[in-house]
Scaffold this motif. Sequence first.
Motif, PDB file in Angstrom:
ATOM      1  N   LEU A  91       0.769  -1.137  -0.003  1.00 16.19           N
ATOM      2  CA  LEU A  91       0.171   0.039  -0.040  1.00 16.19           C
ATOM      3  C   LEU A  91       0.891   1.416  -0.149  1.00 16.19           C
ATOM      4  O   LEU A  91       0.394   2.270  -0.517  1.00 16.19           O
ATOM      5  CB  LEU A  91      -0.869   0.030   1.216  1.00 16.19           C
ATOM      6  CG  LEU A  91      -2.117  -1.203   0.885  1.00 16.19           C
ATOM      7  CD1 LEU A  91      -2.865  -0.943   2.559  1.00 16.19           C
ATOM      8  CD2 LEU A  91      -3.025  -0.617   0.130  1.00 16.19           C
ATOM      9  N   LYS A  92       2.030   1.293   0.394  1.00 20.66           N
ATOM     10  CA  LYS A  92       2.861   2.340   0.665  1.00 20.66           C
ATOM     11  C   LYS A  92       3.387   2.694  -0.786  1.00 20.66           C
ATOM     12  O   LYS A  92       3.885   3.797  -0.917  1.00 20.66           O
ATOM     13  CB  LYS A  92       4.050   2.035   1.419  1.00 20.66           C
ATOM     14  CG  LYS A  92       3.599   2.071   2.892  1.00 20.66           C
ATOM     15  CD  LYS A  92       4.760   1.687   3.890  1.00 20.66           C
ATOM     16  CE  LYS A  92       4.563   1.554   5.374  1.00 20.66           C
ATOM     17  NZ  LYS A  92       5.589   1.363   6.181  1.00 20.66           N
ATOM     18  N   HIS A  93       3.513   1.734  -1.689  1.00 19.00           N
ATOM     19  CA  HIS A  93       3.922   1.724  -2.967  1.00 19.00           C
ATOM     20  C   HIS A  93       2.826   2.350  -4.007  1.00 19.00           C
ATOM     21  O   HIS A  93       2.858   2.015  -5.242  1.00 19.00           O
ATOM     22  CB  HIS A  93       4.786   0.767  -3.424  1.00 19.00           C
ATOM     23  CG  HIS A  93       5.938   0.452  -2.853  1.00 19.00           C
ATOM     24  ND1 HIS A  93       5.957  -0.393  -1.710  1.00 19.00           N
ATOM     25  CD2 HIS A  93       7.162   0.773  -3.102  1.00 19.00           C
ATOM     26  CE1 HIS A  93       7.155  -0.469  -1.214  1.00 19.00           C
ATOM     27  NE2 HIS A  93       7.892   0.048  -2.222  1.00 19.00           N
ATOM     28  N   ALA A  94       1.649   3.063  -3.475  1.00 19.31           N
ATOM     29  CA  ALA A  94       0.655   3.457  -4.332  1.00 19.31           C
ATOM     30  C   ALA A  94       0.008   2.586  -4.998  1.00 19.31           C
ATOM     31  O   ALA A  94      -0.655   2.849  -5.865  1.00 19.31           O
ATOM     32  CB  ALA A  94       0.942   4.552  -5.157  1.00 19.31           C
ATOM     33  N   LYS A  95      -0.102   1.168  -4.454  1.00 20.66           N
ATOM     34  CA  LYS A  95      -0.897   0.085  -5.090  1.00 20.66           C
ATOM     35  C   LYS A  95      -2.359   0.391  -4.716  1.00 20.66           C
ATOM     36  O   LYS A  95      -2.671   0.726  -3.702  1.00 20.66           O
ATOM     37  CB  LYS A  95      -0.269  -1.340  -4.861  1.00 20.66           C
ATOM     38  CG  LYS A  95       1.126  -1.406  -5.062  1.00 20.66           C
ATOM     39  CD  LYS A  95       1.159  -1.762  -6.656  1.00 20.66           C
ATOM     40  CE  LYS A  95       2.606  -2.455  -7.094  1.00 20.66           C
ATOM     41  NZ  LYS A  95       3.908  -1.872  -6.684  1.00 20.66           N
ATOM     42  N   GLY A  96      -3.114  -0.175  -5.487  1.00 19.38           N
ATOM     43  CA  GLY A  96      -4.621  -0.338  -5.139  1.00 19.38           C
ATOM     44  C   GLY A  96      -4.743  -1.125  -4.354  1.00 19.38           C
ATOM     45  O   GLY A  96      -3.974  -2.342  -3.943  1.00 19.38           O
ATOM     46  N   PRO A  97      -5.848  -1.268  -3.607  1.00 23.83           N
ATOM     47  CA  PRO A  97      -6.425  -2.250  -2.417  1.00 23.83           C
ATOM     48  C   PRO A  97      -6.222  -3.693  -2.809  1.00 23.83           C
ATOM     49  O   PRO A  97      -5.742  -4.195  -2.463  1.00 23.83           O
ATOM     50  CB  PRO A  97      -7.558  -1.889  -1.890  1.00 23.83           C
ATOM     51  CG  PRO A  97      -7.864  -0.475  -2.199  1.00 23.83           C
ATOM     52  CD  PRO A  97      -6.996  -0.170  -3.530  1.00 23.83           C
ATOM     53  N   ALA A  98      -7.069  -3.947  -4.060  1.00 23.79           N
ATOM     54  CA  ALA A  98      -6.984  -5.269  -4.585  1.00 23.79           C
ATOM     55  C   ALA A  98      -5.798  -5.804  -5.021  1.00 23.79           C
ATOM     56  O   ALA A  98      -5.249  -6.923  -4.689  1.00 23.79           O
ATOM     57  CB  ALA A  98      -7.885  -5.170  -5.878  1.00 23.79           C
ATOM     58  N   ARG A  99      -4.989  -5.041  -5.652  1.00 25.66           N
ATOM     59  CA  ARG A  99      -3.566  -5.286  -5.941  1.00 25.66           C
ATOM     60  C   ARG A  99      -2.715  -5.496  -4.861  1.00 25.66           C
ATOM     61  O   ARG A  99      -1.780  -6.389  -4.851  1.00 25.66           O
ATOM     62  CB  ARG A  99      -3.065  -4.452  -6.980  1.00 25.66           C
ATOM     63  CG  ARG A  99      -1.622  -4.585  -7.571  1.00 25.66           C
ATOM     64  CD  ARG A  99      -1.680  -6.173  -8.235  1.00 25.66           C
ATOM     65  NE  ARG A  99      -0.493  -6.471  -9.071  1.00 25.66           N
ATOM     66  CZ  ARG A  99       0.009  -7.443  -9.489  1.00 25.66           C
ATOM     67  NH1 ARG A  99      -1.063  -8.665  -9.308  1.00 25.66           N
ATOM     68  NH2 ARG A  99       0.962  -7.771 -10.016  1.00 25.66           N
ATOM     69  N   ALA A 100      -2.624  -4.601  -3.872  1.00 29.86           N
ATOM     70  CA  ALA A 100      -1.931  -4.838  -2.491  1.00 29.86           C
ATOM     71  C   ALA A 100      -2.183  -6.220  -1.858  1.00 29.86           C
ATOM     72  O   ALA A 100      -1.381  -6.831  -1.371  1.00 29.86           O
ATOM     73  CB  ALA A 100      -2.191  -3.571  -1.741  1.00 29.86           C
ATOM     74  N   ILE A 101      -3.583  -6.335  -1.553  1.00 32.62           N
ATOM     75  CA  ILE A 101      -4.089  -7.774  -1.126  1.00 32.62           C
ATOM     76  C   ILE A 101      -3.377  -9.008  -1.686  1.00 32.62           C
ATOM     77  O   ILE A 101      -2.705  -9.862  -1.075  1.00 32.62           O
ATOM     78  CB  ILE A 101      -5.529  -7.608  -0.867  1.00 32.62           C
ATOM     79  CG1 ILE A 101      -5.839  -6.506   0.021  1.00 32.62           C
ATOM     80  CG2 ILE A 101      -5.906  -9.055  -0.304  1.00 32.62           C
ATOM     81  CD1 ILE A 101      -7.419  -6.479   0.240  1.00 32.62           C
ATOM     82  N   GLU A 102      -3.617  -8.680  -3.173  1.00 29.59           N
ATOM     83  CA  GLU A 102      -2.988  -9.835  -3.825  1.00 29.59           C
ATOM     84  C   GLU A 102      -1.534 -10.056  -3.708  1.00 29.59           C
ATOM     85  O   GLU A 102      -1.162 -11.351  -3.673  1.00 29.59           O
ATOM     86  CB  GLU A 102      -3.686  -9.827  -5.419  1.00 29.59           C
ATOM     87  CG  GLU A 102      -3.296 -10.877  -6.246  1.00 29.59           C
ATOM     88  CD  GLU A 102      -3.781 -10.750  -7.598  1.00 29.59           C
ATOM     89  OE1 GLU A 102      -3.756 -11.747  -8.337  1.00 29.59           O
ATOM     90  OE2 GLU A 102      -4.206  -9.488  -7.913  1.00 29.59           O
ATOM     91  N   LEU A 103      -1.052  -9.112  -3.880  1.00 27.75           N
ATOM     92  CA  LEU A 103       0.638  -9.026  -3.808  1.00 27.75           C
ATOM     93  C   LEU A 103       1.002  -9.537  -2.442  1.00 27.75           C
ATOM     94  O   LEU A 103       1.864 -10.261  -2.219  1.00 27.75           O
ATOM     95  CB  LEU A 103       1.160  -7.766  -4.288  1.00 27.75           C
ATOM     96  CG  LEU A 103       1.027  -7.464  -5.672  1.00 27.75           C
ATOM     97  CD1 LEU A 103       1.628  -6.241  -5.972  1.00 27.75           C
ATOM     98  CD2 LEU A 103       1.993  -8.460  -6.562  1.00 27.75           C
ATOM     99  N   GLY A 104       0.395  -9.086  -1.648  1.00 29.24           N
ATOM    100  CA  GLY A 104       0.678  -9.307  -0.042  1.00 29.24           C
ATOM    101  C   GLY A 104       0.636 -10.963   0.229  1.00 29.24           C
ATOM    102  O   GLY A 104       1.623 -11.441   0.649  1.00 29.24           O
TER     103      GLY A 104
END
Length: 554
Positions: A471-484
């Motif tokens: 999220l700190k890298h300005a990813k959208g919520p959906a993408r951040a959750i998926e990458l997490g």
Amino acid sequence: MLQISLWKRVLIIAVCLLGMAMAAPNLFYNRVEGHNDALLALERTGALSTEQVAARDAWPGWLPSGLVNLGLDLRGGAHLLAEVHVTEVYKARMDALWPAARAALAAERATIGAIRRVASPEDELRIQIGNPSEIARAVEIARTLATPVVTLTGVGQNDIEVSGEGDTLTIRLSEAERAATDDRTMQQSLEIVRRRVDAAGTREPTIMRQGQDRILIQVPGIGSAAELKALIGTTAKLTFHPVVGRAGDANAVAGAGNIVLPAQDQNDGYYILDQVPVVSGDELTDARPDTDQNGYPAVSFRFNPTGARAFGDYTAANIGSPFAIVLDNEVISAPVIQSHIPGGSGIITGRFTVQEATDLALLLRAGALPAGMTFLEERTIGPELGADSIEAGRIAAIVGLTAVVAFMVLSYGLFGAFAAAALLINIALVFGVMSMIGGTLTLPGIAGIVLTIGMAVDANVLVFERIREELKHAKGPARAIELGYQKAMSAIVDANVTTFLTATILFVLGAGPVRGFAVTLLIGILTSVFTAIWVTRLMVVLWFARRRPKQIEL
């Protein structure tokens, strides 16, 4: 896109529901336990008392009824450490070898002279011959009785060693055969103790070998150590001997090849019997409580084909002669053979009570212990102590669970609440799996569950922290959750694989409490990985699909 296919969703939910359904009977432990005991009694006896019928009907038969078995430290019960007298088997081997040696040497009587057995240590057979100059020939004949030792360490060795000095021939077991005999004796003792304990209807006993000649026996739910000793401590060695005569006391001269044994009823005095039995309890295939022709308690028995043939041949050739039934070196009955008894079945009569007849039948079905036992250690653990242990474990689990849930919610908000809900499902899955496999829960096992509670959120912490980074890298919520979830997966797998291997080593190499801890830890690792990776993720996916937030607070 943040998605989980439909079939995976259905499978995750189905596994969770199945695990919770299998764990649910533990919430009604006493009721389900009574139901299971009634079903077991019905299977064994074919009939139920009024109380057992009520216990059976107290829990619906269509619901799961598997329970987590409580170990000795939680349920109470008895603990014994027994030493097996392995040297007694040496004497039995020498006694069994004497008829064969006598027959082989008798065939050469013209050369070696008269033969007779003389006094010797219990682990030796000594035979005196009439012609000392032919002792070498006697040794040669006796060596033909040797057979190879059937073990990996005894390859190429014989089971007996034969030597001669003067006019005396000495036969003893070889070292390789002694080692093999000791191992067989211990394995047989373990199996027979297990049969006797299982036949008594106890739950999940711990029966294992310790050292060279000791057996550890722990039986949850039994009343006392004395009760357990009465169940397994009796040798229950049954033999059938020809009666040579009667004796006035134990010191009467029996004659070569005979023994003097007391009658179970002291008023009947002593019997002189042929030392070699016609048949033994080893050839029994069944024994059940019964009644004699007068309606008194008795025990009916049946031999295997070998025993039946020997029993039938002897009774046919000795009609009108007494025949002694010997149990643990006491003559419990000496009936006169009235007629030929074919088929290998008969009945043991005596002054039995119903309980004594039932116990004797149980012991005979389980088989005779190959050697006697001395109980070196015995303890009785009361159910009150077990209840205290359960309460202490319950409090520890609640405190640990509360602390973990509070930490997760305060640290990660809604996502922490998802992790807390998955943690509750994880605990239910642990109990569900243990109920399905019939696992035993011990006090160290409770420690394993408490440890699992702490470990179960580790994977969620890794995922949530990784989502924060994305999220700190300005990813959208959906993408951040998926990458997490994607990027945290390797760390989750590595951490849990190493812990799983450690728990496996504890289970394989450990014993008693260590194994109890390892079992719950192994199951907890598997269920925590499942709930962290799939259950929590499914909750997040369903929430995200419903709310579609533009940003998330984590």
